[in-house]
Write a protein that holds these residues in place. Structure first.
Motif, mmCIF file in Angstrom:
data_model
loop_
_atom_site.group_PDB
_atom_site.id
_atom_site.type_symbol
_atom_site.label_atom_id
_atom_site.label_comp_id
_atom_site.label_asym_id
_atom_site.label_seq_id
_atom_site.Cartn_x
_atom_site.Cartn_y
_atom_site.Cartn_z
ATOM 1 N N GLY A 159 0.954 -1.308 -0.253
ATOM 2 C CA GLY A 159 -0.065 0.249 0.074
ATOM 3 C C GLY A 159 1.134 1.318 -0.197
ATOM 4 N N ARG A 160 2.157 0.942 0.373
ATOM 5 C CA ARG A 160 3.747 2.149 -0.146
ATOM 6 C C ARG A 160 4.476 2.361 -0.894
ATOM 7 N N VAL A 161 4.686 0.833 -0.944
ATOM 8 C CA VAL A 161 5.485 0.934 -1.892
ATOM 9 C C VAL A 161 5.823 -0.658 -2.409
ATOM 10 N N ALA A 162 5.697 -0.859 -3.685
ATOM 11 C CA ALA A 162 5.600 -1.805 -4.198
ATOM 12 C C ALA A 162 7.122 -1.884 -5.176
ATOM 13 N N ARG A 163 7.441 -3.769 -4.164
ATOM 14 C CA ARG A 163 8.985 -3.635 -4.945
ATOM 15 C C ARG A 163 8.681 -5.590 -6.001
ATOM 16 N N GLY A 164 9.523 -4.947 -7.283
ATOM 17 C CA GLY A 164 9.303 -6.646 -8.185
ATOM 18 C C GLY A 164 10.941 -7.042 -8.578
ATOM 19 N N PHE A 165 11.550 -8.651 -8.300
ATOM 20 C CA PHE A 165 12.515 -9.019 -8.567
ATOM 21 C C PHE A 165 12.026 -9.711 -9.790
ATOM 22 N N MET A 166 13.196 -9.845 -10.911
ATOM 23 C CA MET A 166 12.973 -11.256 -11.810
ATOM 24 C C MET A 166 14.276 -11.462 -11.961
ATOM 25 N N LEU A 167 14.452 -12.773 -12.304
ATOM 26 C CA LEU A 167 15.282 -13.528 -12.616
ATOM 27 C C LEU A 167 15.137 -14.925 -13.661
ATOM 28 N N GLN A 168 15.925 -14.491 -14.695
ATOM 29 C CA GLN A 168 15.339 -15.004 -16.247
ATOM 30 C C GLN A 168 16.455 -15.381 -17.095
ATOM 31 N N SER A 169 16.427 -16.740 -17.215
ATOM 32 C CA SER A 169 17.760 -17.847 -18.427
ATOM 33 C C SER A 169 17.917 -16.997 -19.235
ATOM 34 N N LEU A 170 18.996 -16.681 -19.954
ATOM 35 C CA LEU A 170 19.073 -17.025 -21.865
ATOM 36 C C LEU A 170 19.824 -18.534 -22.493
ATOM 37 N N PRO A 171 19.097 -17.707 -23.738
ATOM 38 C CA PRO A 171 19.199 -18.614 -24.622
ATOM 39 C C PRO A 171 21.909 -19.669 -24.445
ATOM 40 N N PRO A 172 21.989 -19.571 -24.567
ATOM 41 C CA PRO A 172 22.779 -20.378 -24.645
ATOM 42 C C PRO A 172 24.140 -20.025 -25.472
ATOM 43 N N ASP A 173 25.043 -19.511 -24.653
ATOM 44 C CA ASP A 173 26.181 -18.698 -24.957
ATOM 45 C C ASP A 173 27.604 -18.390 -24.175
ATOM 46 N N ARG A 174 27.490 -18.175 -22.761
ATOM 47 C CA ARG A 174 28.447 -18.146 -21.662
ATOM 48 C C ARG A 174 28.718 -19.939 -21.614
ATOM 49 N N GLN A 175 27.430 -20.324 -21.265
ATOM 50 C CA GLN A 175 27.565 -21.735 -21.359
ATOM 51 C C GLN A 175 26.822 -22.879 -21.899
ATOM 52 N N THR A 176 27.958 -23.562 -22.515
ATOM 53 C CA THR A 176 26.616 -24.684 -23.696
ATOM 54 C C THR A 176 26.656 -25.908 -23.269
ATOM 55 N N ASP A 177 26.950 -26.511 -21.827
ATOM 56 C CA ASP A 177 26.816 -27.812 -22.016
ATOM 57 C C ASP A 177 25.743 -27.811 -20.907
ATOM 58 N N PRO A 178 24.763 -28.208 -21.525
ATOM 59 C CA PRO A 178 23.200 -28.617 -20.627
ATOM 60 C C PRO A 178 22.807 -28.874 -19.785
ATOM 61 N N GLU A 179 24.306 -29.853 -18.858
ATOM 62 C CA GLU A 179 23.754 -30.171 -17.964
ATOM 63 C C GLU A 179 24.711 -28.758 -17.076
ATOM 64 N N GLN A 180 25.988 -28.585 -17.471
ATOM 65 C CA GLN A 180 26.027 -27.243 -16.597
ATOM 66 C C GLN A 180 25.050 -25.642 -16.301
ATOM 67 N N ARG A 181 24.177 -25.919 -17.590
ATOM 68 C CA ARG A 181 23.662 -24.749 -17.496
ATOM 69 C C ARG A 181 22.306 -25.138 -16.922
ATOM 70 N N ALA A 182 22.121 -26.179 -16.596
ATOM 71 C CA ALA A 182 20.600 -26.171 -15.463
ATOM 72 C C ALA A 182 21.583 -27.133 -14.145
ATOM 73 N N ALA A 183 21.988 -26.973 -13.700
ATOM 74 C CA ALA A 183 22.699 -26.875 -12.402
ATOM 75 C C ALA A 183 23.145 -25.550 -11.932
ATOM 76 N N THR A 184 23.421 -24.161 -13.473
ATOM 77 C CA THR A 184 24.135 -23.107 -12.895
ATOM 78 C C THR A 184 22.057 -22.355 -12.709
ATOM 79 N N TRP A 185 21.592 -22.884 -13.479
ATOM 80 C CA TRP A 185 19.905 -22.033 -12.974
ATOM 81 C C TRP A 185 19.371 -22.882 -11.962
ATOM 82 N N GLU A 186 20.001 -24.149 -11.506
ATOM 83 C CA GLU A 186 19.723 -24.579 -10.334
ATOM 84 C C GLU A 186 19.631 -23.684 -9.104
#
Length: 293
Positions: A159-186
């Motif tokens: 009622g006084r302050v509204a705040r929001g936080f978003m975290l989003q995965s991006l297409p493969p670039d820095r990490q191309t190994d699927p298992e590594q990407r999944a572990a990092t996102w988790e």
């Protein structure tokens, strides 16, 4: 003095993930000042405002983003519009005898529509059920199903302050190994889930990120302003009357005692037109029509 209404992007240097933070005070209060909303609706509308800013930065477009929740429950409508320039307005519609304290009680069978209305190009709309008991959960479902982008949201408003936080995965670039990407996102997601509502609403952006990701290399970009701005105007109201046609508009004028009022539901502004003003509107419209031939 730093603005209280800002949105700020952050990017992980060693992971394919990004995020966004938004803080609203003045814009939130201006939206609430237009109507006397009950406390639960004030909070939910604040969450919608914060969410709309996060979405407007996550989805690249120039135009208007419309976030609308509808239900047959006590809270029939929550609607927020946010432009690509982060200009906000919002409104709620609810029953006089409203009961309930949260989204599940107030909008038990609700659906959430996310509409992108670009300045150029086709309008796009995605619709998801309001499941999970929170707006954040419904938005996460939208991105998982429609965008195939793992995304987390944290939304809070009091009622006084509204705040929001978003975290989003991006297409493969820095990490191309699927298992590594999944572990990092988790890993990043688990840390995001430790952020409490109290911390999000009370801490500044740098402190929030340091609290969550002090072991990660993060770039926090410059903040951008967010403002309340209603897009209503005398011109748009006049065009709405012209769309009725001259005969119906003049009949409405007689019915209303010589003056037609167009009221904005968002900001309560009222635009009034007498017979002379209506005649000018239709003459201008006819002149424009002749110019097209």
């Amino acid at each position: 003095m730093q603005s209280t209404d800002v949105t700020q992007r952050f990017l992980f240097d060693n992971a394919d993930a990004r995020g966004q933070l938004v803080s609203l005070e003045l814009a939130y209060r201006e939206v609430l000042a237009k109507h006397d909303y009950p406390e639960p609706i004030r909070a939910l509308l604040g969450e919608m405002l914060a969410a709309s800013v996060l979405l407007s930065t996550a989805i690249k477009f120039d135009g208007l983003l419309i976030l609308q929740a509808r239900s047959s429950g006590p809270l029939s409508t929550l609607m927020v519009e946010c432009s690509s320039d982060q200009e906000l307005r919002g409104i709620a519609r609810y029953a006089d005898d409203i009961t309930g304290d949260d989204l599940t009680d107030l909008m038990p069978d609700g659906v959430l529509a996310i509409t992108i209305d670009p300045d150029d190009g086709q309008r796009y709309q995605g619709i998801v059920p309001l499941e999970g008991g929170t707006l954040a959960g419904a938005l996460e479902g939208y991105f998982a199903n429609s965008e195939q982008l793992p995304t987390q949201f944290r939304l809070v408003a009091d009622g006084r302050v509204a705040r929001g936080f978003m975290l989003q995965s991006l297409p493969p670039d820095r990490q191309t190994d699927p298992e590594q990407r999944a572990a990092t996102w988790e890993h990043l997601s688990i840390l995001a889930n430790t952020l409490s509502a109290e911390e999000l609403i009370s801490l500044d952006n740098q402190t929030v990120l340091r609290r969550l990701y002090h072991e990660e290399d993060i770039r926090l970009f410059d903040s951008g302003p967010v403002i309340f701005k209603c897009s209503c105007s005398a011109e748009r109201s006049g065009n709405a009357i012209v769309s009725l046609g001259r005969e119906d508009a003049l009949a409405l004028l007689d019915e209303r005692g010589g003056e037609v009022a167009v009221d904005c539901q968002f900001c309560n502004a009222s635009y009034r037109f007498d017979r002379d003003a209506l005649e000018e509107l239709f003459e201008a419209a006819e002149e424009r029509a002749r110019g097209l031939h």
